[in-house]
Design a protein around this motif. Structure first.
Motif, mmCIF file in Angstrom:
data_model
loop_
_atom_site.group_PDB
_atom_site.id
_atom_site.type_symbol
_atom_site.label_atom_id
_atom_site.label_comp_id
_atom_site.label_asym_id
_atom_site.label_seq_id
_atom_site.Cartn_x
_atom_site.Cartn_y
_atom_site.Cartn_z
ATOM 1 N N TRP A 308 0.836 -1.199 0.000
ATOM 2 C CA TRP A 308 0.000 0.000 0.000
ATOM 3 C C TRP A 308 0.874 1.254 0.000
ATOM 4 C CZ3 TRP A 308 -4.818 0.380 -1.393
ATOM 5 C CH2 TRP A 308 -5.660 -0.733 -1.269
ATOM 6 N N SER A 309 2.000 1.205 0.703
ATOM 7 C CA SER A 309 2.832 2.397 0.732
ATOM 8 C C SER A 309 3.482 2.619 -0.639
ATOM 9 C CB SER A 309 3.872 2.308 1.839
ATOM 10 O OG SER A 309 4.881 1.418 1.468
ATOM 11 N N CYS A 310 3.786 1.529 -1.347
ATOM 12 C CA CYS A 310 4.284 1.670 -2.728
ATOM 13 C C CYS A 310 3.253 2.387 -3.586
ATOM 14 C CB CYS A 310 4.555 0.310 -3.341
ATOM 15 S SG CYS A 310 6.056 -0.449 -2.777
ATOM 16 N N LEU A 311 2.012 1.942 -3.447
ATOM 17 C CA LEU A 311 0.951 2.550 -4.245
ATOM 18 C C LEU A 311 0.778 4.015 -3.856
ATOM 19 C CD1 LEU A 311 -1.291 2.191 -6.343
ATOM 20 C CD2 LEU A 311 -2.821 1.492 -4.509
ATOM 21 N N VAL A 312 0.817 4.276 -2.548
ATOM 22 C CA VAL A 312 0.635 5.650 -2.079
ATOM 23 C C VAL A 312 1.719 6.553 -2.650
ATOM 24 C CG1 VAL A 312 0.894 7.099 -0.028
ATOM 25 C CG2 VAL A 312 -0.625 5.140 0.025
ATOM 26 N N SER A 358 -0.733 2.271 10.564
ATOM 27 C CA SER A 358 -0.044 2.801 9.382
ATOM 28 C C SER A 358 -0.660 2.243 8.106
ATOM 29 C CB SER A 358 1.451 2.515 9.456
ATOM 30 O OG SER A 358 1.677 1.143 9.328
ATOM 31 N N LEU A 359 -1.138 0.982 8.178
ATOM 32 C CA LEU A 359 -1.839 0.435 7.011
ATOM 33 C C LEU A 359 -3.092 1.258 6.732
ATOM 34 C CD1 LEU A 359 -2.363 -1.892 4.937
ATOM 35 C CD2 LEU A 359 -3.723 -2.967 6.714
ATOM 36 N N SER A 360 -3.825 1.585 7.784
ATOM 37 C CA SER A 360 -5.059 2.331 7.566
ATOM 38 C C SER A 360 -4.743 3.735 7.035
ATOM 39 C CB SER A 360 -5.893 2.391 8.841
ATOM 40 O OG SER A 360 -5.285 3.205 9.789
ATOM 41 N N TYR A 361 -3.597 4.276 7.427
ATOM 42 C CA TYR A 361 -3.193 5.582 6.894
ATOM 43 C C TYR A 361 -2.993 5.503 5.387
ATOM 44 C CZ TYR A 361 -0.037 9.394 5.644
ATOM 45 O OH TYR A 361 0.546 10.453 5.015
ATOM 46 N N GLU A 362 -2.206 4.488 4.957
ATOM 47 C CA GLU A 362 -1.913 4.368 3.519
ATOM 48 C C GLU A 362 -3.203 4.129 2.733
ATOM 49 O OE1 GLU A 362 1.189 4.797 2.827
ATOM 50 O OE2 GLU A 362 2.475 3.880 4.365
ATOM 51 N N LYS A 363 -4.012 3.225 3.264
ATOM 52 C CA LYS A 363 -5.234 2.883 2.529
ATOM 53 C C LYS A 363 -6.179 4.074 2.462
ATOM 54 C CE LYS A 363 -7.445 -1.082 2.837
ATOM 55 N NZ LYS A 363 -8.045 -2.305 3.429
ATOM 56 N N ALA A 364 -6.244 4.836 3.567
ATOM 57 C CA ALA A 364 -7.148 5.984 3.586
ATOM 58 C C ALA A 364 -6.727 7.003 2.542
ATOM 59 C CB ALA A 364 -7.148 6.621 4.973
ATOM 60 N N LEU A 365 -5.427 7.164 2.370
ATOM 61 C CA LEU A 365 -4.977 8.122 1.371
ATOM 62 C C LEU A 365 -5.403 7.680 -0.030
ATOM 63 C CD1 LEU A 365 -1.793 10.108 1.524
ATOM 64 C CD2 LEU A 365 -2.451 9.191 -0.679
ATOM 65 N N VAL A 366 -5.160 6.414 -0.330
ATOM 66 C CA VAL A 366 -5.560 5.914 -1.646
ATOM 67 C C VAL A 366 -7.070 6.051 -1.819
ATOM 68 C CG1 VAL A 366 -5.627 3.892 -3.128
ATOM 69 C CG2 VAL A 366 -3.635 4.313 -1.721
ATOM 70 N N ALA A 367 -7.825 5.677 -0.766
ATOM 71 C CA ALA A 367 -9.291 5.762 -0.851
ATOM 72 C C ALA A 367 -9.717 7.205 -1.075
ATOM 73 C CB ALA A 367 -9.912 5.209 0.422
ATOM 74 N N GLY A 368 -9.098 8.134 -0.352
ATOM 75 C CA GLY A 368 -9.463 9.539 -0.481
ATOM 76 C C GLY A 368 -9.221 10.065 -1.874
ATOM 77 N N ILE A 369 -8.096 9.653 -2.472
ATOM 78 C CA ILE A 369 -7.793 10.129 -3.826
ATOM 79 C C ILE A 369 -8.729 9.479 -4.841
ATOM 80 C CG2 ILE A 369 -6.048 10.137 -5.660
ATOM 81 C CD1 ILE A 369 -5.291 12.009 -3.467
ATOM 82 N N LEU A 370 -8.898 8.172 -4.721
ATOM 83 C CA LEU A 370 -9.648 7.444 -5.752
ATOM 84 C C LEU A 370 -11.158 7.651 -5.632
ATOM 85 C CD1 LEU A 370 -7.729 4.032 -5.774
ATOM 86 C CD2 LEU A 370 -7.560 5.870 -7.450
ATOM 87 N N LEU A 371 -11.637 7.776 -4.399
ATOM 88 C CA LEU A 371 -13.085 7.827 -4.208
ATOM 89 C C LEU A 371 -13.576 9.180 -3.706
ATOM 90 C CD1 LEU A 371 -13.469 4.342 -2.563
ATOM 91 C CD2 LEU A 371 -14.533 5.015 -4.697
#
Lengths: 412, 918
Positions: A308-312, A358-371
């Motif tokens: 997830w951090s790679c994706l972020v 920290s996982l939820s941080y990375e995922k939240a960022l991706v979710a915020g951008i994508l959705l």
């Protein structure tokens, strides 16, 4: 009459076998052993024309009992195995191999080696295809044990080498082991199969003696010969070899590209992505995004914070520069149907927050951008983060709010 | 998830299986398969090796001697499915026919015969009605004009009976008469054309027979366990089919105590078909339950909270029977459905059905089975689909283009000839990319990342193909457990495998381990030694992924039928019923792991086709000491039933187990009570007996009535009885009401006055006298108009009437008079042991009504016998009442003059009985 006698005998044999089977399945080893002593009688009058004759049954059952029986010893086991070897010619090699396996698992490497050498010299008429395969395996395992001896000698030499003292005899012995091991290992890896351990050892030998071309050829053959199964390890070994050889980025990338095509969920995809992200070429960075998205499709990667951090990292870069938003769009389009439920549900937000911040941080960022900032996952995590007064999460909220319009452009 | 750094060596070949097929009884024992270096990176010490099979596993021991029922049997008797004897041919021809290759001969003729006998209306309805007049069932010869248009059937029937008696005789010849008749009728007699009917029946028989050999409709199993969400409360939910037709879906709360116990009544849904499969998966804290019946599939959502009601979400119906339904473990409300025609659908509750594949052919080679299966994989958009020949993975986004072969019955997986896929299962909860495939011979574990080459293979040696499987995922420290179950033989097998080497968290264990090492070394137990070595190897590896290996030995669990030997001795017919019930094929399997501090236990549930759910508990034995004499070896002496004897270890466990069995047995015998309803004596409804007007009767209430009412009230207050329960004290049958102006009121008055008995006496004697008078009258009339009388046909009907009449005249009053005067009694229960047997109700008195041809026809007495009967009755009325004779003697004594009075002395005795006035 004799026919009736045969029939009765067969019946009682079957009944006895059933009792044994029952006892084995209930781990009643003593009971099974008692029944087996009765069953041995069936060897004398073997009328059966079945595929599996009583001698094989006795071998299998006896072995199983001796593995588990509380009063059996290695010596008894070996004695039993020797008897079994003489019982059936067809099965000789198989029984030898199994005996060796048992010795190996019990740490009796030298005995195992002796048994292998003995089995190798066994000849009886014309060999069947199966016996041929078994013989090759016996040779390969002997090669493997030779390799271990070689490796032991090598370590001794290396240690002594540090003291500035070399022992010629040990070196001679080591080379002898090398030759024996190399011959046998080389043979088996020509045949299609899964030979991870043999290939690894053989390549190690070749590398030590500087025969890199041969090693490369062996690895290429193992990875790319279509007669072999699509074994991800073959590609991994090749990649590791290339890395050790200090090959160019391009050849590493092309090796990993093939691995990506076969197994998009392989753990090396993170390395692959990092490599591609660093690349100057647009095409490769584009591939990097594809690789990491594809990896995160898999259930096994769902909670992989590294991925997830790679994706972020890559998404952040793209969003901040506002360049190549279409890449994200192309990746997101086929996934927007199911990723929200798969990755970004409220239930997962709660659980990720509890288990791995920290996982939820990375995922939240991706979710915020994508959705967008109204998505459930982002909303829950950012609220919890702000409540806990974590600076990181405040930054996250700011970042997503600033780039909120992006999600409209992506999904539009 | 990491890929193992090195896999066990194996050959890889392509093409059809080389090895010759056939089940091998012990093929799974005594083999390590292959070995692999266990602890990499340690050059100094000797390398250690781990076997593919034979490493030590966890030790689980059954807590009880047999499986225990969880739920009480449902009301209503279970209808057992057919057994081979029902449809196979029995008889002399059998052996001759069996010489052929097929081995079994279906008794086609018997089944067709059953159809004609059981459904005559459907078989011959209209023509039967048309030809009714042309068939004569009497014994007498037909007269000239009638003979032209009527067939006498009696001889034909005799021929058939004779044929039946000679069944199996090698020299049997069809009688010409029968052949003639069948030639004559074959084409037109049947309502449904005979050829068509035979085709349908034959097809059905073949279907039934193949189902008996192997019924795959229950693949996957119809039992599911929904664990509690937090794991804290020991209350889970069992989803199982119930009801007589197994068409009720029940969600039953079950408390996991020493013995699992049902709590409250289940949430039930009635479905329109027999439930074949129940599949469940937990997504986002909610359970989704998919239910498959032949033509319908449905999905329910069960919220995670305990006590929340399950909600049905959607139902689909299919044209051809569905063969598979699996629930996605990745996305809520997604399922995959397969039908027998070879169509695979991805079914989403939100977006509906998406067809992924339609291919009536099998994938890798031709196989006749229409069975298809599909399941999910590590990628939520990729589904596996299977038939008997192998498995493929399809990408739902581009199902036509993107697919790869996961498993093939062939040399790739080292299969045997004739091996077929029986059940594939996604093992996602243990490892996201692993798959289980069972065949009738072996069980395979596959990894999607290395298709076609099984990472684990083991010959399971089960007697029937495993149709059910259940996974209990382990963790880095503990092995994964797989339960395999078969249907017909009810076998249950527990396997353990490890896909991952113990992680660094294990380091706590060596201390614990070392404590046992010296002991085991002293005894030289190879198993303990292997255990020690592998565990050390495991510790050194520090959490990296290792190749899949089978751990421990497979273990057989109790089957439902095995508890039969532990149950108390039953009466033979009860025993038979019980045996039939308990040996019903298994229909599902599920299990759960329960951890409660140090105690780990496993509860295994098994469902049978009869709808019974049995469970057994296994307890985990921590690091094994070199087991002294095994407990189970001691207890398995035949005939002993530790269930009903107190084992020293668990005194309170005994009570619950035995009690559970007693309750279950009692409920079963109540549910399956034998006498069918129609043999019970008919009861009379009072509403029919008295009309409203009757009950109104005399207006106003007399003092007697008032008194009565008062007593009634008093009795009710005291909780007593008005009249003591006596088997003989019955309501008398209704009598023709025309005899008395107001029989009811007189009767009631008499009863209330207390001299009811007297009234009845009077009444019966009166009516008998009156009837005798009437009969006498009639007889006289008939005498006058005397012609030839026929009293032919069968004796039986006349015999019945005679005995009824004699009963009425002789023992009638005795029977009908109550044993004691009806008094209001407040005594307690009826005498203990007095059977609740009621005397048979009396048939109405055979007055004029009986003799009228109308009523005779109503009773189904053929026309030709009506006259006989009437004559006979009239004759009877003259003679003095005499005790009825035993039927046998009467049959020989009674001589019946034929209508033509041509007495054939050979067959019929000469007429006597002058007392009858002939």
């Amino acid at each position: 009459s004799s026919h009736e006698h045969k029939l009765n005998f067969k019946k009682s044999k079957e009944a006895c076998l059933n009792y044994i089977q029952d006892a084995l399945l209930q781990k009643q080893w003593k009971r099974a052993a008692e029944f087996l002593t009765c069953y041995v009688e069936s060897l004398e009058k073997d009328y059966s024309r079945e595929r599996v004759g009583p001698s094989e049954m006795i071998w299998r059952i006896g072995t199983e009992i001796l593995w588990h029986h509380s009063q059996s010893s290695m010596k008894e086991f070996s004695c039993f195995m020797e008897q079994m070897k003489t019982l059936g010619v067809k099965r000789y090699l198989k029984v030898c191999l199994e005996h060796v396996f048992h010795l190996l698992c019990n740490g009796q490497i030298d005995e195992a080696y002796q048994n292998l050498s003995l089995a190798e010299s066994w000849r009886f008429g014309e060999q069947t295809a199966i016996q041929d395969k078994e013989m090759k395996l016996i040779q390969a395992y002997r090669g493997l044990l030779d390799y271990y001896s070689w490796s032991k000698q090598k370590n001794i030499l290396l240690e002594h080498g540090e003291d500035g003292f070399s022992d010629l005899a040990v070196e001679q012995e080591m080379h002898g082991y090398f030759r024996k091991a190399a011959v046998n290992l080389k043979e088996i890896i020509k045949i299609p199969g899964v030979w991870d351990i043999f290939v690894k050892c053989y390549v190690d030998l070749l590398e030590f003696y500087g025969d890199h071309n041969e090693a490369r050829q062996v690895l290429n053959e193992y990875a790319y010969n279509s007669k072999f199964p699509a074994n991800p390890n073959a590609h991994v070994y090749l990649y590791q070899f290339l890395k050790r050889q200090g090959e160019s980025k391009n050849s590493l990338i092309s090796a990993l590209k093939i691995l990506h095509d076969i197994v998009p969920s392989h753990e090396l995809m993170i390395d692959f992505n990092t490599m591609l992200q660093k690349s100057k070429k647009r095409k490769k960075r584009r591939l990097g995004l594809e690789v990491i998205f594809a990896a995160l499709d898999y259930a096994g990667w769902k909670e992989n914070a590294k991925a997830w951090s790679c994706l972020v990292r890559q998404v952040k870069q793209i969003v901040s520069s506002e360049k190549h938003l279409d890449w994200i769009k192309q990746e997101w389009n086929p996934r927007k149907e199911w990723w929200p439920a798969f990755h970004f549900s409220r239930y997962l937000a709660k659980r990720n927050w509890q288990e791995n911040k920290s996982l939820s941080y990375e995922k939240a960022l991706v979710a915020g951008i994508l959705l967008g900032k109204d998505c459930k996952y982002f909303k829950y995590v950012s609220r919890q983060g702000c409540k806990a007064q974590l600076k990181r999460f405040r930054m996250l909220k700011k970042f997503v709010n600033r780039h909120d319009p992006v999600h409209l452009r992506i999904s539009g | 998830m990491e890929f193992p750094a090195a896999l066990f060596p194996s050959y890889f070949g392509t093409g059809p299986p080389l090895e010759e097929g056939g089940p091998a009884a012990v093929a799974g024992w005594g083999e390590h398969g292959q070995v692999l270096e266990g602890g990499p990176g340690r050059r100094q010490v000797q390398p250690t090796f781990v076997p593919r099979r034979g490493a030590a596993g966890e030790r689980w021991e059954a807590a009880d001697a047999a499986a225990v029922p969880v739920l009480l049997p449902s009301a209503g008797c279970w209808i057992p499915s057919p057994v081979p004897q029902d449809i196979l041919y029995r008889g002399g021809l059998c052996t001759k026919l069996r010489a052929g290759k097929s081995g079994a001969t279906l008794d086609f003729a018997r089944q067709l015969g059953h159809f004609f006998v059981d459904h005559p209306e459907d078989a011959f309805g209209s023509l039967g009605r048309l030809l009714h007049k042309n068939f004569y069932l009497g014994n007498a010869k037909l007269k000239r004009p009638a003979r032209n248009s009527t067939i006498r059937m009696t001889a034909l029937l005799e021929d058939i009976n004779r044929l039946e008696a000679r069944r199996g005789c090698p020299r049997q010849h069809l009688t010409s008469r029968l052949r003639w008749f069948s030639h004559l009728c074959r084409d037109w007699l049947f309502e449904v054309p005979l050829g068509l009917l035979a085709d349908c029946l034959h097809e059905e028989l073949m279907q039934q027979w193949s189902n008996l050999l192997f019924d795959d409709s229950f693949t996957g199993g119809a039992l599911a366990w929904l664990p509690p969400e937090d794991g804290g409360t020991p209350v889970g939910r069992l989803v199982h089919p119930g009801g007589q037709a197994m068409n009720h879906l029940c969600f039953q709360d079950v408390v996991l105590e020493e013995l699992p116990r049902a709590r409250g009544s289940p949430a039930q849904f009635e479905l329109s078909g027999r439930i074949r499969q129940v599949a469940a998966a937990c997504v986002d804290g909610q359970d989704f339950v998919g239910v498959r019946s032949d033509y319908h599939c449905g999905v329910w959502r069960v919220p995670g909270r305990t006590g929340a009601a399950p909600a049905p979400l959607q139902v689909i119906s299919t044209d051809v029977p569905a063969s598979c339904l699996t629930v996605s473990p990745h996305l809520p409300g997604e399922l995959s459905v397969c039908t027998q025609s070879g169509t695979v659908y991805l079914w989403s509750v939100e977006t509906g059905l998406q067809q992924l594949r339609h291919d009536p052919q099998t994938m890798f080679f031709r196989d006749h089975s229409p069975w298809r299966w599909s399941d999910f994989t590590a990628h939520p958009r990729v589904l596996s689909c299977a038939d008997r020949t192998g498995l493929q993975c399809l990408d739902a986004r581009a199902p036509k283009k993107c697919h790869f072969d996961l498993f093939k019955v062939g040399e790739e997986a080292g299969c045997q000839q004739g091996e077929r896929v029986v059940l594939p299962m996604y093992l996602g909860r243990a490892h996201p990319s692993q798959y289980l495939v069972t065949t009738q011979f072996s069980v395979y574990v596959l990894d999607e990342r290395l298709p076609l080459v099984p990472v684990l293979k083991w010959a399971h040696m089960m007697k029937a193909p495993p149709l059910f499987a259940h996974l209990m995922p382990g963790n880095p420290r503990r092995s994964h457990k797989v339960l395999l179950g078969t249907s017909r033989t009810q076998e249950l097998l527990l396997l353990q495998y490890r896909g991952k080497r113990a992680s660094s968290r294990v380091t706590a264990e060596p201390g614990l381990l070392c404590a046992h090492v010296p002991a085991s070394l002293l005894l030289g137990s190879p198993a303990a030694l292997a255990f020690m070595l592998t565990s050390f190897g495991a510790v050194s590896s520090g959490g990296s992924q290792s190749a899949c290996q089978l751990a421990g030995t497979p273990q057989k669990l109790h089957s439902i039928a095995e508890c039969l030997q532990h149950l108390p001795t039953q009466l033979p017919h009860r025993h038979h019923l019980l045996q039939q019930r308990l040996t019903a094929p298994a229909a599902g399997l599920t299990a759960t792991l329960q951890e409660d501090g140090l105690h780990k236990s496993m509860v295994v549930f098994q469902l049978s086709e009869a709808g019974d759910v049995f469970c057994q508990r296994l307890t985990h034995k921590a690091a094994q000491p070199p087991a002294p004499p095994l407990r189970d070896e001691a207890t398995t002496a035949p005939g002993s039933s530790p269930l009903f004897e107190a084992p020293a270890s668990s005194p309170q466990g005994l009570g619950t187990t035995a009690l559970r069995y007693r309750r279950w047995l009692r409920a079963l015998s109540r549910a399956c009570r034998e006498p069918p309803r129609h043999t019970w004596p008919p009861s009379l409804s009072q509403r029919r007996l008295f009309t409203r007007r009757d009950l109104e009767g005399p207006a106003g209430s007399s003092s007697l009535q008032r008194q009565m009412r008062q007593r009634l009230l008093q009795t009710m207050q005291e909780g007593g009885r008005i009249q003591r329960w006596e088997p003989l004290a019955l309501q008398p049958p209704p009598l023709p009401q025309t005899l008395e102006p107001d029989p009811l009121s007189t009767r009631l008055t008499a009863a209330w006055a207390g001299d009811w008995e007297q009234w009845w006496e009077d009444r019966t004697s009166f009516s008998v006298a009156q009837r005798q008078q009437a009969l006498r009258e009639r007889r006289r009339r008939q005498k006058r108009a005397r012609g030839r009388r026929s009293l032919s046909a069968s004796f039986t009907s006349s015999l019945t009437y005679q005995s009824e009449l004699s009963e009425l005249s002789d023992s009638g009053p005795l029977l009908l008079s109550p044993g004691r005067p009806p008094i209001l009694s407040q005594e307690g229960s009826p005498p203990a042991g007095s059977p609740a047997v009621r005397s048979p109700p009396m048939s109405p008195a055979p007055g004029e009504a009986l003799l009228s041809s109308q009523s005779l026809r109503c009773r189904g007495i053929p026309k030709e016998r009506q006259k006989t009967l009437r004559d006979y009755l009239s004759v009877w009325a003259e003679g003095p009442p005499e005790p009825s004779e035993p039927p046998g003697s009467q049959a020989s004594q009674l001589c019946i003059p034929s209508s033509q009075s041509q007495l054939s002395s050979a067959s019929q005795p000469c007429r006597k009985r002058p007392r009858m006035g002939f």
